[in-house]
Design a protein around this motif. Sequence first.
Motif, PDB file in Angstrom:
ATOM      1  N   UNK A   1       0.471  39.799   5.630  1.00  0.00           N
ATOM      2  CA  UNK A   1      -0.325  41.019   5.719  1.00  0.00           C
ATOM      3  C   UNK A   1       0.085  42.110   4.757  1.00  0.00           C
ATOM      4  N   UNK A   2       0.888  41.786   3.757  1.00  0.00           N
ATOM      5  CA  UNK A   2       1.314  42.796   2.787  1.00  0.00           C
ATOM      6  C   UNK A   2       0.164  43.162   1.862  1.00  0.00           C
ATOM      7  N   UNK A   3       0.166  44.401   1.409  1.00  0.00           N
ATOM      8  CA  UNK A   3      -0.886  44.858   0.502  1.00  0.00           C
ATOM      9  C   UNK A   3      -0.836  44.133  -0.828  1.00  0.00           C
ATOM     10  N   UNK A   4       0.363  43.848  -1.304  1.00  0.00           N
ATOM     11  CA  UNK A   4       0.503  43.183  -2.587  1.00  0.00           C
ATOM     12  C   UNK A   4       1.308  41.908  -2.413  1.00  0.00           C
ATOM     13  N   UNK A   5       0.710  40.799  -2.806  1.00  0.00           N
ATOM     14  CA  UNK A   5       1.381  39.503  -2.741  1.00  0.00           C
ATOM     15  C   UNK A   5       0.720  38.623  -3.793  1.00  0.00           C
ATOM     16  N   UNK A   6       1.464  38.258  -4.795  1.00  0.00           N
ATOM     17  CA  UNK A   6       0.936  37.440  -5.885  1.00  0.00           C
ATOM     18  C   UNK A   6       2.079  36.634  -6.483  1.00  0.00           C
ATOM     19  N   UNK A   7       1.743  35.810  -7.458  1.00  0.00           N
ATOM     20  CA  UNK A   7       2.796  35.055  -8.141  1.00  0.00           C
ATOM     21  C   UNK A   7       3.797  36.002  -8.796  1.00  0.00           C
ATOM     22  N   UNK A   8       3.313  37.158  -9.244  1.00  0.00           N
ATOM     23  CA  UNK A   8       4.177  38.144  -9.902  1.00  0.00           C
ATOM     24  C   UNK A   8       4.981  38.966  -8.897  1.00  0.00           C
ATOM     25  N   UNK A   9       4.422  39.234  -7.724  1.00  0.00           N
ATOM     26  CA  UNK A   9       5.091  40.024  -6.688  1.00  0.00           C
ATOM     27  C   UNK A   9       4.933  39.296  -5.353  1.00  0.00           C
ATOM     28  N   UNK A  10       5.657  38.180  -5.173  1.00  0.00           N
ATOM     29  CA  UNK A  10       5.448  37.348  -3.983  1.00  0.00           C
ATOM     30  C   UNK A  10       6.142  37.869  -2.732  1.00  0.00           C
ATOM     31  N   UNK A  11       5.509  37.572  -1.586  1.00  0.00           N
ATOM     32  CA  UNK A  11       6.165  37.808  -0.308  1.00  0.00           C
ATOM     33  C   UNK A  11       7.130  36.635  -0.085  1.00  0.00           C
ATOM     34  N   UNK A  12       7.973  36.683   0.933  1.00  0.00           N
ATOM     35  CA  UNK A  12       8.928  35.594   1.167  1.00  0.00           C
ATOM     36  C   UNK A  12       8.277  34.231   1.436  1.00  0.00           C
ATOM     37  N   UNK A  13       7.027  34.221   1.889  1.00  0.00           N
ATOM     38  CA  UNK A  13       6.346  32.959   2.210  1.00  0.00           C
ATOM     39  C   UNK A  13       5.295  32.573   1.178  1.00  0.00           C
ATOM     40  N   UNK A  14       5.188  33.315   0.105  1.00  0.00           N
ATOM     41  CA  UNK A  14       4.090  33.165  -0.850  1.00  0.00           C
ATOM     42  C   UNK A  14       3.881  31.732  -1.337  1.00  0.00           C
ATOM     43  N   UNK A  15       4.924  31.103  -1.842  1.00  0.00           N
ATOM     44  CA  UNK A  15       4.756  29.774  -2.439  1.00  0.00           C
ATOM     45  C   UNK A  15       4.333  28.730  -1.407  1.00  0.00           C
ATOM     46  N   UNK A  16       4.937  28.745  -0.240  1.00  0.00           N
ATOM     47  CA  UNK A  16       4.553  27.798   0.823  1.00  0.00           C
ATOM     48  C   UNK A  16       3.137  28.063   1.297  1.00  0.00           C
ATOM     49  N   UNK A  17       2.811  29.335   1.510  1.00  0.00           N
ATOM     50  CA  UNK A  17       1.477  29.722   1.964  1.00  0.00           C
ATOM     51  C   UNK A  17       0.424  29.327   0.934  1.00  0.00           C
ATOM     52  N   UNK A  18       0.720  29.532  -0.333  1.00  0.00           N
ATOM     53  CA  UNK A  18      -0.234  29.209  -1.399  1.00  0.00           C
ATOM     54  C   UNK A  18      -0.563  27.710  -1.383  1.00  0.00           C
ATOM     55  N   UNK A  19       0.452  26.852  -1.273  1.00  0.00           N
ATOM     56  CA  UNK A  19       0.219  25.408  -1.222  1.00  0.00           C
ATOM     57  C   UNK A  19      -0.595  25.030   0.010  1.00  0.00           C
ATOM     58  N   UNK A  20      -0.230  25.562   1.156  1.00  0.00           N
ATOM     59  CA  UNK A  20      -0.948  25.268   2.394  1.00  0.00           C
ATOM     60  C   UNK A  20      -2.397  25.740   2.313  1.00  0.00           C
ATOM     61  N   UNK A  21      -2.596  26.967   1.853  1.00  0.00           N
ATOM     62  CA  UNK A  21      -3.937  27.570   1.756  1.00  0.00           C
ATOM     63  C   UNK A  21      -4.838  26.747   0.838  1.00  0.00           C
TER      64      UNK A  21
END
Length: 169
Positions: A112-132
């Motif tokens: 739910x963070x306002x900014x989450x991208x490959x450049x500024x990832x949240x702690x779960x970004x990479x796992x979430x991206x693959x799952x999504x």
Amino acid sequence: VRNRFCPERFPLAGDDMFFTTVCEYALRALSHLAVYGEGRPVQVKDIADTESIPRHFLAKILNQLTYKGLVKALRGPGGGFLLTRPADEILVRDVIESIDSYEAIRRRCVLGLDECSDEAPCPMHDSWKRFRETFLGGIGGLTLAEMGATLESKRSASPDKKETATDEG
């Protein structure tokens, strides 16, 4: 249900994790039309009651889907809404794109963070991206006819339905 510590920034699982409420309701309503609206209009109240969607909210969603060309509204006695094409020709992707857009879903952070991208990832970004991406790819080719058939099959197999049938017979 929202997180009590920071409700506007950190939605809990099931709170617009993939789709907005509008998109969820649209998918449920169109699945309903796929099952019950074969060539005949279905009234908003019938969809709303069966799918547990607030009637006034559903009417607005169906009007939006009319504008997007997925449903047609018929006014007057015997009127209602029906799909503009056969249910086996309408992809879930078409519905998602008309309401939420795949791009908006891809930008949504699982935390739910306002900014989450490959450049500024949240702690779960990479796992979430693959799952999504796996999830979105898997449902992209699903049709409303398939969703409707699955929904109807699950409803007819539910214990509530069996108890009602047993009570009557």
